[in-house]
Design an enzyme around this catalytic site. Sequence first.
Site, PDB file in Angstrom:
ATOM      1  N   SER A 103      -6.403  14.896   5.839  1.00  0.00           N
ATOM      2  CA  SER A 103      -4.975  14.732   6.097  1.00  0.00           C
ATOM      3  C   SER A 103      -4.746  14.014   7.439  1.00  0.00           C
ATOM      4  CB  SER A 103      -4.305  16.112   6.046  1.00  0.00           C
ATOM      5  OG  SER A 103      -2.920  16.001   5.884  1.00  0.00           O
ATOM      6  N   HIS A 255      -3.748  19.097  -2.298  1.00  0.00           N
ATOM      7  CA  HIS A 255      -3.979  18.417  -1.018  1.00  0.00           C
ATOM      8  C   HIS A 255      -5.152  19.023  -0.241  1.00  0.00           C
ATOM      9  CE1 HIS A 255      -3.028  16.125   2.552  1.00  0.00           C
ATOM     10  NE2 HIS A 255      -2.869  17.231   3.268  1.00  0.00           N
TER      11      HIS A 255
END
Length: 282
Positions: A103, A255
């Site tokens: 991320s 994610h």
Amino acid sequence: MEQAVISGYQPVNNINVYYEFYPNQASEETFVLLHGFLSSTFTFRHLISLLKKDYQVLSIDLPPFGKSAKCNQYVYSYKNLAQTVIKLTDSLGLKKMTFIGHSMGGQIVLNILHMTPELADKAILLCSSAYLKRSKLPLILTSYLPYFHLFVKYWFARTGVKKNLQDALFNHAIINEEMINGYLQPFLEDEIFVALTRMIRDREGDLPIEILNQIKTPCLLLWGDHDKSIPLNVGEKLNKDLVNSELIVLKDTGHALPEERPMEVFEYIKGFIDHYKTAAES
């Protein structure tokens, strides 16, 4: 041979940075792990347990997250965070490394590849941040209001760790108390919210396309097909803009790849490393 972890704080770039270092004298490969926003080394605990058997591993709590210092004087820009990582690896005597960024950590890896390409052999980007603009001016100006950090704290309490984990994971069944407490722990003190307020002001936008085009380091991009935070189309665009990259999509995955698919991530990393090792030997 794999040895016990060396963990502690290193003062670099005017801030105390917490790190965990897993030496492995049998390995020529050193991985440097950089976590995402509102996260810490805790994110990588499953991946570290797999990597440390075969490789040397350094995992860093990026300021102001995890156990690293929360300092109002520190500049929380991606460029400065990248420089902090570079200085920390230098202080530990590490040379050629493979960077793994999840991320926001992926964006910091990209900054490192741009600033000091000679440091990185390869990079693995897990659902990497890309193409985000700087915070809008009204938000930056509002952040200067007295007690703005309490608004940040209130927002965080409202959304809650569990809700954030549900958004980040495709498989909600793996959410347990250990996971919730691990992500909550760094946010129990007020200092983190003062630092996050500073980060709103300092964070520049993600690297522009013309800079991404200049990065030559081999990059493996791993993405979840159900990523709500940084959707797959971002990964596809990043794969086009990086000249030496490969994109692999993990099915039924959100994610938080290191939480949800540590074994698959490890296998892909191993394959990526072995491919370049074989190519170098032939």
